[in-house]
Design an enzyme around this catalytic site. Structure first.
Site, PDB file in Angstrom:
ATOM      1  N   TYR A  25      -4.479  -4.986  15.485  1.00  0.00           N
ATOM      2  CA  TYR A  25      -4.378  -4.298  14.200  1.00  0.00           C
ATOM      3  C   TYR A  25      -3.849  -2.891  14.486  1.00  0.00           C
ATOM      4  O   TYR A  25      -4.576  -2.023  14.973  1.00  0.00           O
ATOM      5  CB  TYR A  25      -5.727  -4.304  13.467  1.00  0.00           C
ATOM      6  CG  TYR A  25      -5.766  -5.422  12.429  1.00  0.00           C
ATOM      7  CD1 TYR A  25      -5.292  -6.697  12.766  1.00  0.00           C
ATOM      8  CD2 TYR A  25      -6.221  -5.219  11.128  1.00  0.00           C
ATOM      9  CE1 TYR A  25      -5.279  -7.717  11.833  1.00  0.00           C
ATOM     10  CE2 TYR A  25      -6.215  -6.246  10.185  1.00  0.00           C
ATOM     11  CZ  TYR A  25      -5.747  -7.486  10.542  1.00  0.00           C
ATOM     12  OH  TYR A  25      -5.726  -8.496   9.617  1.00  0.00           O
ATOM     13  N   PHE A  26      -2.582  -2.700  14.174  1.00  0.00           N
ATOM     14  CA  PHE A  26      -1.946  -1.435  14.531  1.00  0.00           C
ATOM     15  C   PHE A  26      -2.167  -0.363  13.463  1.00  0.00           C
ATOM     16  O   PHE A  26      -1.613   0.727  13.546  1.00  0.00           O
ATOM     17  CB  PHE A  26      -0.453  -1.653  14.811  1.00  0.00           C
ATOM     18  CG  PHE A  26      -0.161  -2.369  16.112  1.00  0.00           C
ATOM     19  CD1 PHE A  26      -1.191  -2.796  16.945  1.00  0.00           C
ATOM     20  CD2 PHE A  26       1.143  -2.607  16.520  1.00  0.00           C
ATOM     21  CE1 PHE A  26      -0.932  -3.458  18.145  1.00  0.00           C
ATOM     22  CE2 PHE A  26       1.428  -3.257  17.715  1.00  0.00           C
ATOM     23  CZ  PHE A  26       0.395  -3.688  18.523  1.00  0.00           C
ATOM     24  N   ASP A  27      -3.000  -0.682  12.455  1.00  0.00           N
ATOM     25  CA  ASP A  27      -3.437   0.383  11.546  1.00  0.00           C
ATOM     26  C   ASP A  27      -4.675   1.076  12.130  1.00  0.00           C
ATOM     27  O   ASP A  27      -5.133   2.076  11.589  1.00  0.00           O
ATOM     28  CB  ASP A  27      -3.718  -0.143  10.130  1.00  0.00           C
ATOM     29  CG  ASP A  27      -4.701  -1.305  10.076  1.00  0.00           C
ATOM     30  OD1 ASP A  27      -4.891  -1.995  11.111  1.00  0.00           O
ATOM     31  OD2 ASP A  27      -5.272  -1.547   8.997  1.00  0.00           O
ATOM     32  N   ARG A  64       0.855  -1.194   0.000  1.00  0.00           N
ATOM     33  CA  ARG A  64       0.000   0.000   0.000  1.00  0.00           C
ATOM     34  C   ARG A  64       0.885   1.236   0.000  1.00  0.00           C
ATOM     35  O   ARG A  64       0.612   2.210  -0.684  1.00  0.00           O
ATOM     36  CB  ARG A  64      -0.955  -0.007   1.172  1.00  0.00           C
ATOM     37  CG  ARG A  64      -2.227  -0.788   0.930  1.00  0.00           C
ATOM     38  CD  ARG A  64      -1.998  -2.216   0.462  1.00  0.00           C
ATOM     39  NE  ARG A  64      -3.215  -2.966   0.290  1.00  0.00           N
ATOM     40  CZ  ARG A  64      -3.788  -3.705   1.248  1.00  0.00           C
ATOM     41  NH1 ARG A  64      -3.225  -3.831   2.426  1.00  0.00           N
ATOM     42  NH2 ARG A  64      -4.906  -4.349   1.005  1.00  0.00           N
ATOM     43  N   ASP A  98      -6.697 -14.216   1.935  1.00  0.00           N
ATOM     44  CA  ASP A  98      -7.803 -13.445   2.498  1.00  0.00           C
ATOM     45  C   ASP A  98      -8.614 -12.719   1.432  1.00  0.00           C
ATOM     46  O   ASP A  98      -8.106 -12.372   0.371  1.00  0.00           O
ATOM     47  CB  ASP A  98      -7.266 -12.411   3.513  1.00  0.00           C
ATOM     48  CG  ASP A  98      -6.230 -11.484   2.896  1.00  0.00           C
ATOM     49  OD1 ASP A  98      -5.416 -11.965   2.076  1.00  0.00           O
ATOM     50  OD2 ASP A  98      -6.230 -10.282   3.216  1.00  0.00           O
ATOM     51  N   GLU A  99      -9.876 -12.495   1.768  1.00  0.00           N
ATOM     52  CA  GLU A  99     -10.741 -11.551   1.069  1.00  0.00           C
ATOM     53  C   GLU A  99     -10.778 -11.717  -0.447  1.00  0.00           C
ATOM     54  O   GLU A  99     -10.855 -10.728  -1.175  1.00  0.00           O
ATOM     55  CB  GLU A  99     -10.320 -10.107   1.413  1.00  0.00           C
ATOM     56  CG  GLU A  99     -10.418  -9.815   2.887  1.00  0.00           C
ATOM     57  CD  GLU A  99      -9.983  -8.408   3.254  1.00  0.00           C
ATOM     58  OE1 GLU A  99     -10.721  -7.767   4.008  1.00  0.00           O
ATOM     59  OE2 GLU A  99      -8.908  -7.951   2.803  1.00  0.00           O
ATOM     60  N   HIS A 114      -6.188 -10.270  -3.638  1.00  0.00           N
ATOM     61  CA  HIS A 114      -5.173  -9.239  -3.360  1.00  0.00           C
ATOM     62  C   HIS A 114      -3.978  -9.405  -4.295  1.00  0.00           C
ATOM     63  O   HIS A 114      -2.822  -9.310  -3.876  1.00  0.00           O
ATOM     64  CB  HIS A 114      -4.731  -9.278  -1.892  1.00  0.00           C
ATOM     65  CG  HIS A 114      -5.742  -8.686  -0.941  1.00  0.00           C
ATOM     66  ND1 HIS A 114      -6.037  -7.343  -0.911  1.00  0.00           N
ATOM     67  CD2 HIS A 114      -6.531  -9.265  -0.010  1.00  0.00           C
ATOM     68  CE1 HIS A 114      -6.971  -7.128   0.018  1.00  0.00           C
ATOM     69  NE2 HIS A 114      -7.287  -8.270   0.562  1.00  0.00           N
ATOM     70  N   ASP A 150       0.455  -7.037  -3.018  1.00  0.00           N
ATOM     71  CA  ASP A 150      -0.961  -6.713  -2.819  1.00  0.00           C
ATOM     72  C   ASP A 150      -1.411  -5.876  -4.013  1.00  0.00           C
ATOM     73  O   ASP A 150      -0.613  -5.576  -4.907  1.00  0.00           O
ATOM     74  CB  ASP A 150      -1.192  -5.972  -1.487  1.00  0.00           C
ATOM     75  CG  ASP A 150      -2.544  -6.330  -0.866  1.00  0.00           C
ATOM     76  OD1 ASP A 150      -3.566  -6.185  -1.564  1.00  0.00           O
ATOM     77  OD2 ASP A 150      -2.566  -6.758   0.300  1.00  0.00           O
TER      78      ASP A 150
HETATM   79  C1  ACM Z   1      -6.434  -8.862   6.328  1.00  0.00           C
HETATM   80  O1  ACM Z   1      -6.465  -7.947   7.158  1.00  0.00           O
HETATM   81  N1  ACM Z   1      -7.078  -8.757   5.182  1.00  0.00           N
HETATM   82  C2  ACM Z   1      -5.703 -10.092   6.589  1.00  0.00           C
END
Ligand code: ACM
Ligand code: ZN
Length: 746
Positions: free
Chosen positions: A401-403, A141, A309-310, A245, A170
């Site tokens: 989740y440190f974001d 990102r 994921d996703e 991703h 990603d």
């Molecule tokens: C994730 O946060 N999509 C693993």
């Protein structure tokens, strides 16, 4: 002795070791990494020289002790020497980190000498609770240069953590040189520059526009990073995302997607994640296997992370090749196709002598045979995998989740959302309650994830992880029963100058005061604590809803409330207010402590304090996760109260939260019924909601039923859930929530 993470056992003895002008160090010859440790000590100890055994100020020995836990060390200080003993290289390294934390922070900046500095005589026996103590970094990102990656590894090392999860690919850019596919770094590593725009609202890519934002790591750089980490006892786990991703790859290799269309690399948010690898195209697997051939050569780690994921299956549903694959492989649906995809990759990874790890979506459609699961969507995936005998690493959004925001969103730099302040991280317990002791052995540990959609600079990345990783380090290293928040805060204060000396940017934490109620006592008294992450400032508060200033009440200890109050509290540096004020309402009403019966229970994640949560006098704040809100997903709230005796009632009031971005809506209406015997009911009033569901702001709204005074012992309230999110909403068709706190009876 301000050591973080807190050692397992520490005995302070009498006396102290006082450093002289020059510090001599002796390291036993049978320690394989002796040369590195000498250099490393030289970088943290000013004016150091080599010494001789038995005479040196600092001595490092190997012990052959079968009882020494893995990665453990002993650290002994007497008036004449400092001794570090261990049985393995991590042990030596962690002993050195303990020594480092006991040296002045100025030593990190190359002062001339430690002369006069002292360390109390002490005997420390130490080892980690978990074997996986990780930090993740998303470099897709936003791209971070190799110098910063090494610094990130230094940050991990200071915290005695041992895994660096490098998120190398990603939708927003491919970051790893692959010799066989040069276009991955020539093309897929670069995107048009939209850095000046909102991540979620980037303007269209223009024809012929140059891709200027990006970067990648050469294989030589990767080898350098891996070696740098290894010498600091840190394993680098590479992540190559599949099947989702992965859209950045279609900027150069469009034939690998279902649609086969060229897709420029996205310069911002890319959602939903629909352009994914075609699972029906054999070339995809040749491509991925060729990439993995180079990855396994570069990364000695036991694990290869394949993402997983996703991945939205939209195009798999309509792609001829994918549908053919489903038929020929006898698969039931697209979830099983994903599972088939991952299992195929797992076979390849195992053939290379490695293990596959992936995000918890790899459970859907059946888990690959020997896969390790990284549980991020809460802990359910981790629990299911551990119960099935798979190893898991816990990385739930809720705590690591440190974001997410670490302070008041109104004063913090923009983050992706959420709220994970330091204390929340510190409260994290990696072993889910649902696991028995045998199953819990599959929990290897935990790690924090730093996704970087909103993190553009190295100093911002530092800010997001420091000091939250300090809290996580203690969660993962120290004994659970040693966890002590005030004590941690005190020790943290002595680590912050070291961050400063190292020029690592850290967050001062949240300046909001936490107003924390305790148990309701005797139905008419509640104990309230005001807590802050900050130790340097005063807390001033009011009880009447007015704004406090430095002349308001000074908080010195727990408050006892006996009547309705609105507490407002803030931090003050003299007369300066630091940060926003916190507010909390307390209501002493007639249903306090009454017996409750639910038709359908509240959701396990939003229990709001359990069966007594709606009659405890404590009202929910605008933070939906403050622990007081009771959530109902898809179903109505139907609650019967037994007041214990007949009472005269003229009003009921209920607070509901609306936060449509979190799929939380006002109930459509509320019905209040009375009963004298708990069996025969009379509808007393229906109250309709009048708050627009399109109102995006988070709001607390009260539904009030007023009626002529009536006697009753039993009260039933039914709050009607709309059931599903409305058509215009991003969650259209998904279950809607109602959040209630509390049921006030007057
Ligand atoms: C994730 O946060 N999509 C693993
Ligand atoms: Zn396809």
């Amino acid at each position: 002795m301000n050591i973080i993470p807190k050692p397992q056992a520490m005995m302070i003895q009498g006396g102290e070791f006082i450093f002289a002008e020059v510090t001599s160090v002796w390291i036993s010859d049978d320690i394989t990494s002796k040369a590195f440790f000498m250099d490393y000590l030289n970088s943290i100890i000013p004016n150091m020289k080599a010494g001789t055994q038995g005479k040196a100020d600092i001595e490092i020995h190997r012990i052959q002790d079968a009882s020494m836990p893995e990665e453990g060390y002993h650290f002994q200080v007497s008036s004449h020497a400092i001794q570090i003993t261990a049985a393995d290289d991590p042990g030596f390294f962690y002993g050195i980190q303990t020594l480092r934390q006991l040296l002045p922070a100025s030593a990190e900046q190359g002062v001339n000498s430690l002369a006069g500095h002292s360390i109390p005589a002490v005997n420390i026996e130490d080892y980690p609770r978990f074997g996986w103590r990780g930090m993740h970094l998303d470099v897709s990102r936003h791209f971070f240069p190799v110098e910063f990656v090494k610094q990130y590894i230094d940050m991990i090392a200071l915290h005695k953590m041992n895994v660096f999860h490098w998120h190398l690919s990603d939708d927003n850019g491919w970051r790893l040189e692959i010799k066989r596919y040069p276009k991955l770094t020539e093309t897929c590593a670069w995107r048009v520059d939209r850095e000046h725009e909102d991540w979620r609202k980037w303007s269209p890519i223009e024809a012929g526009e140059k891709s200027t934002y990006g970067g990648f790591y050469t294989q030589a750089e990767v080898r350098e990073v891996v070696a740098y980490a290894a010498s600091r006892q840190i394993t680098v786990i590479p992540e190559i995302e599949m099947p989702g991703h992965s859209s950045e790859i279609f900027a150069a290799y469009p034939e690998l997607s279902c649609k086969g269309e060229l897709l420029p690399v996205r310069p911002g948010s890319y959602w939903p994640n629909e352009d994914i690898f075609c699972a029906g195209n054999d070339s995809v697997f040749v491509f991925l296997e060729n990439i993995l051939d180079e990855v396994v050569e570069l990364f000695p780690a036991k694990y290869i992370h394949i993402g997983g994921d996703e991945a939205r299956k939209t195009y798999w549903k309509t792609c001829d090749k994918c549908q053919t694959r489903i038929k020929t492989e006898g698969l039931a649906n697209e979830h099983e196709l994903q599972s088939w995809f991952i299992q195929k990759m797992e076979k390849y990874i195992i053939s290379k002598g490695k293990k596959l790890i992936g995000w918890d979506e790899i459970l859907e459609g059946g888990l690959a045979q020997d896969a390790t699961v990284m549980s991020w969507r809460g802990v359910a995936g981790g629990v299911a995998a551990a119960k099935a005998g798979h190893d898991v690493v816990m990385t739930p959004t809720s705590h690591v989740y440190f974001d997410y925001y670490q302070g008041d969103p109104k004063t913090e730099p923009q983050a992706i959302g959420g709220y994970t302040p330091l204390k929340k991280v510190y409260s994290y317990e990696p072993i889910p309650e649902e696991l028995n002791a045998e199953e819990a052995k599959h929990v290897l540990g935990s790690q924090a994830n730093l996704w970087t959609e909103f993190v553009k600079t190295t100093s911002h990345a530092e800010y997001m992880v420091l000091p939250r990783m300090t809290a996580l380090a203690e969660v993962l290293w120290s004994a659970q029963d040693q966890r002590d928040w005030p004590d941690f805060q005190k020790r943290l204060q002595s680590l912050l100058p070291r961050f400063q000396a190292l020029e690592w940017n850290y967050s001062p934490g949240t300046f909001l005061v936490d107003i924390v109620p305790g148990q309701l006592l005797n139905k008419d008294e509640v104990e309230v604590e005001l807590i802050s992450e900050q130790t340097k400032y005063d807390i001033h508060y009011t009880m009447d809803g007015t704004d406090p200033d430095d002349s308001s009440l000074l908080y010195t200890g727990k408050l006892m409330l006996k009547q309705d109050a609105t507490i407002r509290a803030g931090l003050f540096d003299g007369s300066n207010s630091m940060g926003r004020l916190a507010e909390r309402d307390f209501s002493f009403h007639k249903a306090l402590g009454s017996t409750t019966a639910y038709k359908l229970k509240y959701h396990v994640r939003y229990t709001g304090g359990g069966d007594q949560g709606l009659v405890d006098g404590i009202l929910g704040s605008e933070n939906s996760r403050d622990g007081t809100w009771q959530g109902f997903e898809g179903n109505d709230l139907e609650l019967t109260l037994d007041l214990g005796e007949t009472q005269e009632i003229f009003r009921t009031e209920m607070n509901f939260l609306q936060s449509t971005k979190s799929w939380i809506f006002m109930p459509e209406y509320l019905e209040v019924s009375f009963s004298a015997d708990g069996e025969n009911w009379r509808l007393i009033q229906r109250v309709d909601n009048e708050v627009s569901e399109k109102d995006e702001d988070i709001s607390i709204n009260r539904l009030t039923a007023d009626f002529p005074t009536e006697s009753t012992r039993y009260i039933r309230v039914v709050a009607k859930n709309r059931g599903v999110c409305p058509d215009w909403h991003p969650g259209a068709g998904g279950k809607s929530w109602i959040f209630c706190d509390e049921v006030m009876v007057r």
